[in-house]
Scaffold this active site. Sequence first.
Site, PDB file in Angstrom:
ATOM      1  N   LEU A   1      63.858  -5.460 -28.363  1.00  0.00           N
ATOM      2  CA  LEU A   1      64.678  -4.778 -29.381  1.00  0.00           C
ATOM      3  C   LEU A   1      64.951  -3.366 -28.889  1.00  0.00           C
ATOM      4  O   LEU A   1      64.043  -2.683 -28.409  1.00  0.00           O
ATOM      5  CB  LEU A   1      63.930  -4.702 -30.717  1.00  0.00           C
ATOM      6  CG  LEU A   1      64.647  -3.909 -31.815  1.00  0.00           C
ATOM      7  CD1 LEU A   1      65.698  -4.762 -32.527  1.00  0.00           C
ATOM      8  CD2 LEU A   1      63.659  -3.369 -32.855  1.00  0.00           C
TER       9      LEU A   1
ATOM     10  N   ASP B   1      67.995   5.705 -47.063  1.00  0.00           N
ATOM     11  CA  ASP B   1      68.108   6.686 -48.151  1.00  0.00           C
ATOM     12  C   ASP B   1      67.190   6.321 -49.319  1.00  0.00           C
ATOM     13  O   ASP B   1      66.963   5.139 -49.588  1.00  0.00           O
ATOM     14  CB  ASP B   1      69.570   6.736 -48.618  1.00  0.00           C
ATOM     15  CG  ASP B   1      69.844   7.965 -49.475  1.00  0.00           C
ATOM     16  OD1 ASP B   1      69.049   8.925 -49.422  1.00  0.00           O
ATOM     17  OD2 ASP B   1      70.847   7.962 -50.210  1.00  0.00           O
TER      18      ASP B   1
ATOM     19  N   HIS C   1      59.029  10.477 -47.316  1.00  0.00           N
ATOM     20  CA  HIS C   1      59.395  10.290 -45.905  1.00  0.00           C
ATOM     21  C   HIS C   1      58.275   9.567 -45.152  1.00  0.00           C
ATOM     22  O   HIS C   1      58.537   8.718 -44.301  1.00  0.00           O
ATOM     23  CB  HIS C   1      59.708  11.637 -45.245  1.00  0.00           C
ATOM     24  CG  HIS C   1      60.896  12.328 -45.850  1.00  0.00           C
ATOM     25  ND1 HIS C   1      62.079  11.686 -46.108  1.00  0.00           N
ATOM     26  CD2 HIS C   1      61.076  13.615 -46.258  1.00  0.00           C
ATOM     27  CE1 HIS C   1      62.936  12.544 -46.648  1.00  0.00           C
ATOM     28  NE2 HIS C   1      62.355  13.719 -46.751  1.00  0.00           N
TER      29      HIS C   1
END
Length: 241
Positions: free
Chosen positions: A127, A16, A33
């Site tokens: 990962l 956020d 973004h």
Amino acid sequence: MVSPLVVPRHVAIVMDGNGRWASKRFLPRIAGHRQGLEALRRVVFACTARGIGVLTVFAFSSENWKRPPEEVSGLMNLLAFALAKEVPVLHKEGVRLRIVGAKQHLSERVRDSLAQAENSTAANSRLLLNVCFNYGGRWDVVQAAQTLTKGGQEITEESLSRNLSTAHCADPDLLIRTGGEMRLSNFLLWQAAYSELFFSDVLWPDFDDTALDAALDAYASRERRFGMTSEQLPAASDSVS
Ligand code: FPP
């Protein structure tokens, strides 16, 4: 320095603060973004370097469709761009990519590139990166319950967990939210039942190794009791896995 003995296996992040990062610089929200994508790349590499096995990030919520149309299309384009540009890099780093969320409202072009990205990284194991896109925690519980009901199966905690969109991995040990807000915003509602929560004031585009280590240090100092008392827990050295 984070002790390798208490590194969480699964870290989840609400990324956020992109919009505020952009506004502070008099830039359009999409610039935040884009910078957020840079932060995500940084954090993926930081997680692999720290031996974290699973990273789950909230990239677009079921509720984000309510944003201005230009921001929604900007985020869709950013996803397509990220897939094209980042997947080869992720693959080289041994990262397996999974897109988690409702796929039916996404365009065919986006759906195809998601499937391709997942397939091309499916054999990687360093990962697991779950990107939650068009995801909502309530949607997830409902879709799991609907699957069970349609199949005539009983709804139990175990059967429901097995049908969540994240059933391919364990629940998050640590859930981080950046940007200073302290709420879950419909992220991993079921899966976060016993996650340790960490709220960082850092806006997501500024999130870096130091900010991640602050969260990991806080995690390392927590006592996870899962409903038990301190006395019932195995000695710290036995409980690490
Ligand atoms: C929340 O910040 C962030 C989002 C809704 C988008 C998250 C996307 C990225 C980090 C980029 C990576 C994207 C893809 C597609 C992989 P906000 O816009 O709510 O920030 P604000 O609270 O400051 O307005």
